[in-house]
Each structure stands twice: as C-alpha cells, then as structure tokens.
Design a protein around this motif. Structure first.
Motif, mmCIF file in Angstrom:
data_model
loop_
_atom_site.group_PDB
_atom_site.id
_atom_site.type_symbol
_atom_site.label_atom_id
_atom_site.label_comp_id
_atom_site.label_asym_id
_atom_site.label_seq_id
_atom_site.Cartn_x
_atom_site.Cartn_y
_atom_site.Cartn_z
ATOM 1 N N SER A 1 -5.416 9.944 69.381
ATOM 2 C CA SER A 1 -3.949 10.267 68.919
ATOM 3 C C SER A 1 -3.443 11.703 69.387
ATOM 4 N N PHE A 2 -4.211 12.472 69.235
ATOM 5 C CA PHE A 2 -3.973 13.780 69.708
ATOM 6 C C PHE A 2 -3.503 14.059 71.318
ATOM 7 N N LEU A 3 -4.552 13.334 71.992
ATOM 8 C CA LEU A 3 -4.624 13.534 73.655
ATOM 9 C C LEU A 3 -3.246 12.392 73.877
ATOM 10 N N ALA A 4 -3.236 11.366 73.220
ATOM 11 C CA ALA A 4 -1.840 10.414 73.546
ATOM 12 C C ALA A 4 -0.617 11.315 73.216
ATOM 13 N N SER A 5 -0.443 12.132 72.266
ATOM 14 C CA SER A 5 0.658 13.031 71.755
ATOM 15 C C SER A 5 0.924 13.909 73.195
ATOM 16 N N CYS A 6 -0.225 14.298 73.767
ATOM 17 C CA CYS A 6 0.177 15.203 74.985
ATOM 18 C C CYS A 6 0.225 14.282 76.245
ATOM 19 N N GLY A 7 0.317 12.980 76.238
ATOM 20 C CA GLY A 7 0.424 12.063 77.364
ATOM 21 C C GLY A 7 -0.714 11.979 78.120
ATOM 22 N N MET A 8 -2.037 11.886 77.633
ATOM 23 C CA MET A 8 -3.305 11.653 78.242
ATOM 24 C C MET A 8 -4.015 10.720 77.510
ATOM 25 N N THR A 9 -5.387 10.772 78.199
ATOM 26 C CA THR A 9 -6.529 10.018 77.252
ATOM 27 C C THR A 9 -7.673 10.942 77.587
ATOM 28 N N LEU A 10 -8.822 10.732 76.955
ATOM 29 C CA LEU A 10 -10.138 11.360 77.168
ATOM 30 C C LEU A 10 -10.576 11.399 78.460
ATOM 31 N N ALA A 11 -10.486 10.433 79.225
ATOM 32 C CA ALA A 11 -10.586 10.271 80.736
ATOM 33 C C ALA A 11 -10.148 11.418 81.511
ATOM 34 N N ASP A 12 -8.769 11.943 80.918
ATOM 35 C CA ASP A 12 -8.112 12.882 81.726
ATOM 36 C C ASP A 12 -8.603 14.305 81.605
ATOM 37 N N VAL A 13 -9.359 14.282 80.549
ATOM 38 C CA VAL A 13 -10.200 15.701 80.038
ATOM 39 C C VAL A 13 -11.374 16.004 81.014
#
Length: 341
Positions: free
Chosen positions: A233-245
């Motif tokens: 949910s947090f990463l989605a609010s930043c416009g990304m997913t865990l794969a983008d980290v």
C-alpha cells in the motif's frame, strides 16, 4: 509529498561525524557490552563558546554539534524551521536534578539541570546559536518521534511555510535507563541499547548538492498490521511496487522475539531482492530510524553498500531504497529514499 536532503550529519557509535568515508572503519561490538556508546568528536571544534559547552550535557552536545555540522555543510542554506525528535529526552540532566532533590531534601536546588532536562532543550540551543527565530518544535512520540518530525518537515515544505528545514533525531544512553529497562526484560535476548544524533537539512527544491530524495513516509503499529499489505500500500501510494526498489534496509535489533515479524516479512520477499541491516551498528533506541535514513542516503550518494551493513544480494545501480524500521515490535515505519537524478 517529497523533499530533498541538502546535507546531513551523524554522531553515532561508529566514526560517522565530519568524515568523507562511509562506514569503512567500523567499531567492533564487544559481545558482552551492555550498550553501544557514541563516538564523540572534539566538541571544541563545533561549539566554540567554552562556557556554553561546559554547561551542556552529553546528549545536548551531541545534538547541537551534529546540527551545526549539518548546517555548516549546507553551503549557506539556513533553516526556516528547526524540528527535533527524541524518545526520552535529556535523561542525564533529569536524573541529576531528581538526585539533587533527594540529596538536598528539596532545598537549595541548582536549577540548571532542571532547565536542561526539558525535551526541547536541544532545539532551543540550536536556535540560539544560529540566531534563528523560526518555527521550533520537538516531537516526543516514542518509536515514532523521528518519523513525526520528518512528516512535519515535509508538510512545512509542501505548504510553503519553509524552504529549508533542519530535522534531527537524538537519544542518549544512561546507566540508570539501562538498568531500569533491563529489569523490564528489554536487553536480555541479544539486542544492544544505543544512542546517537542524526540531523538532516531538508529542502523543497532540488539542487546539484542534494544527497538524496525522501519520496515517502509511512508509520503503522505492528500488532494491528499485515506487513506485506502495508508495504504494498505504501509503495503504491508512491507510484511503484516492491520490484521497483533496489535495496531493503531493515532495522532488526538482534532480539529474535522482537524481530520475528520483520524477519518473517523479509523471508516472504523475492529471493533476489538485495537487503541490508543497520541497527547492529547503532544499537536500539527510539530514534534509531534516523541512523537508518542516514545510511540509506549515503548509499544513494556513494552508490555502494558497505560490508558493515551486512548486505545480502548484489546491488550495483541503487536508485531506490526502502528503509523498514521496527522499534520493539510495536512502532513500524517505512521510508522511501531515491537517488536525485
């Protein structure tokens, strides 16, 4: 909301103050040591006035020195707001004043220790030295203290109330605190008590000097949350997913029971996801997440993950770092830091 780290400074149990090296020389932890004490600089170099320096306690000197060093390296950027965070405040001065009450039978008490025992002492001293009559606030929200300070700073910047905000997290170790918490069962299962003072000059505008970018911040309580859902949910609010980290920097304290939920989440993420940890270097304390943010910003700046952070997996081009901190398996926070392009 996002902001830019213009400069930063850290006093920690490692040689991190006023140095260009990034955790290349690490202080080895003694196995039976009760806590990790800060490697303190020569305060005469930072706090010029001898009388003022002499009246300051250990934690005040740490906080003021780190803050002044941060401002000095910001190339002329002066703070429009000063926001400090601490879990337990100036404990040594509090203990000293309470002890004098007992010893002097509540008579003829020296007020200095009482005056300097308040939580906002560090923020006030910084403002007096810098001669800044600006927004000055101290957060004492236990494991969410530093996170609350950063959130306030980001709102100040977004709303245009400030262009540069000085934010810091400070906590100290005292023998009395250790004994009390040890009797409560805090340090019996591998965790080490720590201390430190990390300050950041946050700006609303990007510049070539910026160290990193804070792109998001989230806090939640461990006992009422599903870690995987919270991260998604947090990463989605930043416009990304865990794969983008590109790297997960986590704050395990070394206590298997306290770390169980965080370690379980780490075991559920993709096996090829690079990870690292930071609390074995700074110890556990309420504002330890500030050291984690300092480490993440340095990784983005230097484009390398030092072996001292116990990296697992290869991370060549680090653009985004997720800092996951857990304090006593109660207060959890997520920071997303990005490289300034």
């Amino acid at each position: 909301m996002k902001c830019y780290i213009r400069n930063m400074s850290a006093i920690s149990p490692q040689p991190t103050f006023a140095t260009d090296s990034f955790l290349t020389d690490v202080v080895e932890t003694v196995v039976d040591a009760n806590c990790l004490k800060a490697v303190e600089p020569d305060y005469k170099e930072c706090i010029k006035e001898a009388g003022l320096r002499r009246r300051m306690s250990h934690v005040i000197k740490m906080g003021v020195a780190s803050a002044l060093n941060c401002v000095e390296g910001a190339q002329g950027a002066m703070p429009d707001a000063i926001i400090t965070a601490t879990g337990l405040g100036c404990l040594a001065d509090t203990e000293k004043f309470l002890q004098s009450i007992v010893e002097n039978d509540e008579k003829l008490l020296n007020p200095t220790s009482f005056i300097q025992s308040t939580f906002n002492t560090i923020g006030g001293q910084i403002a007096l030295i810098l001669k800044r009559q600006c927004y000055n606030f101290t957060y004492v929200h236990r494991g969410f203290s530093f996170e609350s300070a950063v959130l306030d700073a980001m709102m100040q910047l977004e709303e245009g109330d400030a262009s540069n905000v000085l934010v810091g997290g400070i906590d100290e170790v005292t023998d009395t605190e250790y004994r009390v918490m040890e009797r409560m069962g805090f340090w019996r299962s591998g965790a080490k008590m720590g201390e430190g003072a990390q300050f950041f000059m946050l700006s609303s505008t990007v510049s070539s000097q910026d160290v990193a970018q804070i792109s998001g911040l989230c806090t939640f309580l461990a006992d009422t949350s599903d870690y995987s859902q919270k991260v998604q949910s947090f990463l989605a609010s930043c416009g990304m997913t865990l794969a983008d980290v590109d790297l997960v920097l986590s704050g395990e304290c070394g206590d298997a029971k306290m770390d169980a939920s965080l370690l379980s989440w780490k075991a559920s993420i993709p096996a090829n996801m690079p990870t690292a940890t930071f609390k074995h270097l700074c110890g556990e304390y309420q504002t330890a997440s500030s050291f984690g943010v300092w480490c993440a910003a340095n990784i983005l700046k230097n484009q390398m993950v030092p072996s001292a952070l116990r990296p697992v997996g290869k991370s060549d081009n680090v653009r985004r770092i997720l800092v996951f901190n857990s304090y006593r398996n109660k207060n959890c926070s997520l920071f997303l830091l990005e490289k300034v392009e």
